[in-house]
Write a protein that holds these residues in place. Structure first.
Motif, PDB file in Angstrom:
ATOM      1  N   MET A 289       0.844  -1.265  -0.003  1.00 46.06           N
ATOM      2  CA  MET A 289       0.041  -0.010   0.018  1.00 46.06           C
ATOM      3  C   MET A 289       0.892   1.212   0.022  1.00 46.06           C
ATOM      4  SD  MET A 289      -2.537  -1.506   2.828  1.00 46.06           S
ATOM      5  CE  MET A 289      -3.690  -0.044   3.195  1.00 46.06           C
ATOM      6  N   ALA A 290       1.857   1.233   0.792  1.00 46.04           N
ATOM      7  CA  ALA A 290       2.808   2.598   0.723  1.00 46.04           C
ATOM      8  C   ALA A 290       3.413   2.560  -0.537  1.00 46.04           C
ATOM      9  CB  ALA A 290       3.977   2.107   1.958  1.00 46.04           C
ATOM     10  N   ASN A 291       3.924   1.589  -1.230  1.00 52.11           N
ATOM     11  CA  ASN A 291       4.438   1.292  -2.493  1.00 52.11           C
ATOM     12  C   ASN A 291       3.850   1.990  -3.440  1.00 52.11           C
ATOM     13  OD1 ASN A 291       6.808   0.263  -4.392  1.00 52.11           O
ATOM     14  ND2 ASN A 291       4.728  -0.436  -5.170  1.00 52.11           N
ATOM     15  N   ALA A 292       2.325   1.822  -3.428  1.00 54.01           N
ATOM     16  CA  ALA A 292       1.339   2.448  -4.306  1.00 54.01           C
ATOM     17  C   ALA A 292       1.236   3.818  -4.264  1.00 54.01           C
ATOM     18  CB  ALA A 292       0.018   1.611  -4.287  1.00 54.01           C
ATOM     19  N   LEU A 293       1.427   4.154  -2.984  1.00 55.45           N
ATOM     20  CA  LEU A 293       1.499   5.692  -2.594  1.00 55.45           C
ATOM     21  C   LEU A 293       2.740   6.259  -2.743  1.00 55.45           C
ATOM     22  CD1 LEU A 293      -1.131   5.658   0.371  1.00 55.45           C
ATOM     23  CD2 LEU A 293      -1.539   6.273  -1.817  1.00 55.45           C
ATOM     24  N   ARG A 294       3.659   5.586  -3.272  1.00 57.72           N
ATOM     25  CA  ARG A 294       5.183   6.094  -3.241  1.00 57.72           C
ATOM     26  C   ARG A 294       5.565   6.665  -1.857  1.00 57.72           C
ATOM     27  NH1 ARG A 294       6.423   5.998  -8.629  1.00 57.72           N
ATOM     28  NH2 ARG A 294       4.595   5.966 -10.287  1.00 57.72           N
ATOM     29  N   THR A 295       5.090   6.100  -0.732  1.00 62.48           N
ATOM     30  CA  THR A 295       5.745   6.584   0.404  1.00 62.48           C
ATOM     31  C   THR A 295       6.800   5.666   0.837  1.00 62.48           C
ATOM     32  OG1 THR A 295       3.446   7.020   1.352  1.00 62.48           O
ATOM     33  CG2 THR A 295       5.190   6.770   2.803  1.00 62.48           C
ATOM     34  N   PRO A 296       8.081   6.427   1.153  1.00 65.32           N
ATOM     35  CA  PRO A 296       9.402   5.711   1.354  1.00 65.32           C
ATOM     36  C   PRO A 296       9.019   4.465   2.505  1.00 65.32           C
ATOM     37  CG  PRO A 296       9.768   7.906   1.429  1.00 65.32           C
ATOM     38  CD  PRO A 296       8.304   8.005   1.126  1.00 65.32           C
ATOM     39  N   THR A 297       9.594   3.278   1.777  1.00 62.95           N
ATOM     40  CA  THR A 297       9.264   2.123   2.746  1.00 62.95           C
ATOM     41  C   THR A 297      10.521   1.044   2.837  1.00 62.95           C
ATOM     42  OG1 THR A 297       7.059   2.006   1.671  1.00 62.95           O
ATOM     43  CG2 THR A 297       7.746   0.212   2.667  1.00 62.95           C
ATOM     44  N   VAL A 298      10.651   0.725   4.173  1.00 66.57           N
ATOM     45  CA  VAL A 298      11.691  -0.418   4.632  1.00 66.57           C
ATOM     46  C   VAL A 298      10.890  -1.539   4.776  1.00 66.57           C
ATOM     47  CG1 VAL A 298      13.428  -0.952   6.396  1.00 66.57           C
ATOM     48  CG2 VAL A 298      13.154   1.456   5.661  1.00 66.57           C
ATOM     49  N   GLY A 299      11.147  -2.494   3.673  1.00 66.96           N
ATOM     50  CA  GLY A 299      10.413  -3.735   4.221  1.00 66.96           C
ATOM     51  C   GLY A 299      11.404  -4.738   4.914  1.00 66.96           C
ATOM     52  N   LEU A 300      10.995  -5.552   5.729  1.00 68.69           N
ATOM     53  CA  LEU A 300      11.739  -6.510   6.542  1.00 68.69           C
ATOM     54  C   LEU A 300      11.415  -7.952   5.897  1.00 68.69           C
ATOM     55  CD1 LEU A 300      10.730  -5.174  10.128  1.00 68.69           C
ATOM     56  CD2 LEU A 300      12.588  -4.241   8.244  1.00 68.69           C
ATOM     57  N   TYR A 301      12.446  -8.604   5.471  1.00 66.84           N
ATOM     58  CA  TYR A 301      12.119  -9.652   4.565  1.00 66.84           C
ATOM     59  C   TYR A 301      13.514 -10.783   5.014  1.00 66.84           C
ATOM     60  CZ  TYR A 301       8.974  -7.919   1.404  1.00 66.84           C
ATOM     61  OH  TYR A 301       7.759  -7.465   0.828  1.00 66.84           O
ATOM     62  N   THR A 303      11.701 -14.467   5.700  1.00 67.38           N
ATOM     63  CA  THR A 303      10.934 -15.769   5.448  1.00 67.38           C
ATOM     64  C   THR A 303      10.212 -15.603   3.658  1.00 67.38           C
ATOM     65  OG1 THR A 303       8.816 -14.861   6.085  1.00 67.38           O
ATOM     66  CG2 THR A 303      10.163 -15.950   7.848  1.00 67.38           C
ATOM     67  N   THR A 304      10.403 -14.593   3.422  1.00 65.90           N
ATOM     68  CA  THR A 304       9.794 -14.497   1.978  1.00 65.90           C
ATOM     69  C   THR A 304      10.921 -13.748   0.948  1.00 65.90           C
ATOM     70  OG1 THR A 304       8.611 -12.482   2.195  1.00 65.90           O
ATOM     71  CG2 THR A 304       7.322 -14.599   2.207  1.00 65.90           C
ATOM     72  N   ASN A 305      10.921 -14.035  -0.343  1.00 59.94           N
ATOM     73  CA  ASN A 305      11.923 -13.706  -1.132  1.00 59.94           C
ATOM     74  C   ASN A 305      11.706 -12.214  -1.783  1.00 59.94           C
ATOM     75  OD1 ASN A 305      14.027 -13.207  -3.171  1.00 59.94           O
ATOM     76  ND2 ASN A 305      13.554 -14.983  -4.423  1.00 59.94           N
ATOM     77  N   PRO A 306      12.482 -11.381  -1.178  1.00 58.31           N
ATOM     78  CA  PRO A 306      12.058  -9.946  -1.706  1.00 58.31           C
ATOM     79  C   PRO A 306      12.262  -9.660  -3.068  1.00 58.31           C
ATOM     80  CG  PRO A 306      14.189  -9.979  -0.349  1.00 58.31           C
ATOM     81  CD  PRO A 306      13.729 -11.264  -0.407  1.00 58.31           C
ATOM     82  N   ASP A 307      13.000 -10.313  -3.790  1.00 58.52           N
ATOM     83  CA  ASP A 307      13.339 -10.206  -5.282  1.00 58.52           C
ATOM     84  C   ASP A 307      11.941 -10.443  -5.867  1.00 58.52           C
ATOM     85  OD1 ASP A 307      15.862  -9.626  -5.038  1.00 58.52           O
ATOM     86  OD2 ASP A 307      16.674 -11.557  -5.217  1.00 58.52           O
ATOM     87  N   ARG A 308      11.256 -11.310  -5.425  1.00 58.30           N
ATOM     88  CA  ARG A 308       9.813 -11.883  -5.866  1.00 58.30           C
ATOM     89  C   ARG A 308       8.581 -10.905  -5.298  1.00 58.30           C
ATOM     90  NH1 ARG A 308       5.386 -14.496  -4.428  1.00 58.30           N
ATOM     91  NH2 ARG A 308       4.221 -15.481  -6.074  1.00 58.30           N
ATOM     92  N   ALA A 309       8.946 -10.281  -4.062  1.00 55.33           N
ATOM     93  CA  ALA A 309       7.707  -9.872  -3.370  1.00 55.33           C
ATOM     94  C   ALA A 309       8.065  -8.566  -2.497  1.00 55.33           C
ATOM     95  CB  ALA A 309       7.054 -10.964  -2.333  1.00 55.33           C
ATOM     96  N   ALA A 310       9.165  -7.891  -2.943  1.00 54.28           N
ATOM     97  CA  ALA A 310       9.451  -6.715  -2.098  1.00 54.28           C
ATOM     98  C   ALA A 310       8.550  -5.310  -2.593  1.00 54.28           C
ATOM     99  CB  ALA A 310      10.815  -5.940  -2.281  1.00 54.28           C
ATOM    100  N   PRO A 311       8.534  -4.324  -1.776  1.00 52.08           N
ATOM    101  CA  PRO A 311       7.767  -3.030  -2.307  1.00 52.08           C
ATOM    102  C   PRO A 311       8.554  -2.690  -3.293  1.00 52.08           C
ATOM    103  CG  PRO A 311       8.612  -2.715   0.133  1.00 52.08           C
ATOM    104  CD  PRO A 311       8.858  -4.221  -0.396  1.00 52.08           C
TER     105      PRO A 311
END
Length: 379
Positions: A289-301, A303-311
């Motif tokens: 949701m933050a990514n869609a609003l272009r709000t700066p985002t720190v994703g914590l990854y 257990t899931t692959n950020p290359d596939r599912a990061a903001p």
């Protein structure tokens, strides 16, 4: 009405794709992060064929987030309604004939729902990306795209239909945030600048995406001491989320925390994200949701692959301990595992260190503050 009109031929006919579709159906029910990642594909389709009707069959909760999206007719399916709900949608769309159905949900439930819809051609994932035999429910499959991000996988549907690269390469969201949601956010957050922290991912079986309250509290204390930024905690009203919030509050300075867990609507959460200086969260709906609003985002990854599912727009600012978790808990080389394989171990997120999160937060706070995208007040 015949409930399953296409089962016997769906996977045996390579039907031609429409050159100028008059009515497009998007079938994607869940989840919050995924539907956010799908919106740029919808926008690309709209720019390519502005005169086309676009119907999106979506889940109930996801619709509450997306309602008011310009140019989209929503048909809402509540998964709790099961087959009864599917039959209602089939009745609702009994006289509707789609030029193309984009089957973008890799789940058997969605495939069964698709069988009662009338479409000249049904497009689904290629065999490598399809799940639950989805390719058997479609006439055409995407071209292979190994190691694709979720957002890119969705955009592959537009590419297959022949959408101009100028539209598929330029990502657009324009998520509607009504005035009532902005007022809700202002009431919850007050006037002080803040970082939005959504500490818990959706609780699902063996879905170990949550970081520690100690880590969140350390980051909260740093942001307050160094920048005068409060941390606004958000999330649902579950016992797990409320307990996490209470533990963070107990460990962090009292004046540094605004506890809004369980207090906002989904549209209100969008507005809170739009007002935030920064968002910090694990792999969950709020980072997308933050990514869609272009709000700066720190994703914590981990257990899931950020290359596939990061903001998607903030991939370089992810705290990525996924390769370490694969080695430590799957005992495998990250280059050899299945794309998107999850590390289902309760200790995986403990590989993330507070100093890593602080470093990424500092990097984002140092960026120029530009109004690259503003939420709209549609609906």
């Amino acid at each position: 009405m015949k409930a399953f009109p296409v089962w016997s031929v769906a996977n045996r006919m390579k039907r031609p794709l429409p050159e100028r579709p008059a009515h497009i159906c998007v079938l994607r029910l869940s989840a919050l992060g995924d539907v956010c990642n799908l919106v740029p594909t919808v926008r690309a389709l709209q720019r390519q064929w502005p005169e086309a009707r676009l119907t999106w069959i979506v889940g109930k909760g996801e619709h509450s987030l997306l309602s008011g999206l310009s140019g989209v007719e929503f048909v809402v399916y509540d998964k709790a309604s099961g087959l009864t709900g599917m039959r209602e949608i089939w009745r609702q769309l009994a006289d509707t004939h789609f030029d193309v159905l984009l089957h973008m949900q890799q789940a058997l439930r969605a495939s069964v729902l698709s069988l009662g819809l009338k479409a000249k051609v049904r497009v689904g994932y290629d065999k490598a990306r399809a799940k639950d035999w989805q390719h058997r429910f479609t006439h055409r499959q995407l071209d292979p795209h190994p190691r694709a991000h979720v957002l890119e996988s969705f955009m592959d549907f537009a590419r297959l239909l022949g959408v101009d690269p100028a539209y598929t390469d330029h990502l657009e969201w324009n998520l509607p945030v009504p005035e009532a949601a902005m007022a809700e956010a202002a009431r919850l957050s007050g006037d002080a600048p803040y970082v939005l922290m959504s500490p818990c991912a959706n609780p699902r079986l063996r879905n170990f995406r949550n970081w520690s309250p100690e880590g969140y509290a350390t980051v909260t204390e740093h942001l307050w001491a160094q920048h005068g930024l409060k941390t606004l905690l958000t999330g649902g009203g579950s016992a797990q989320e409320r307990e996490m919030g209470e533990r963070i509050r107990a460990l962090a300075p009292d004046e540094a925390v605004i506890d809004a867990i369980g207090a906002s609507s989904l549209k209100g959460l969008l507005a809170l994200i739009a007002r935030a200086r920064l968002v910090i969260a694990p792999d969950s709906g709020p980072v997308h949701m933050a990514n869609a609003l272009r709000t700066p985002t720190v994703g914590l990854y981990a257990t899931t692959n950020p290359d596939r599912a990061a903001p998607y727009l903030w991939r370089e600012y992810v705290v990525n301990r996924y390769p370490d978790a694969v080695r430590a808990y799957l005992h495998k080389d990250p280059e050899t595992i299945t794309w998107g394989e999850r590390v289902r171990h309760p200790d995986a997120m403990s590989l993330i260190r507070a100093e890593d999160v602080i470093a990424q937060a500092e990097a984002l706070l140092a960026l120029p503050r530009t109004a690259t995208s503003e939420p709209t007040n549609e609906a």
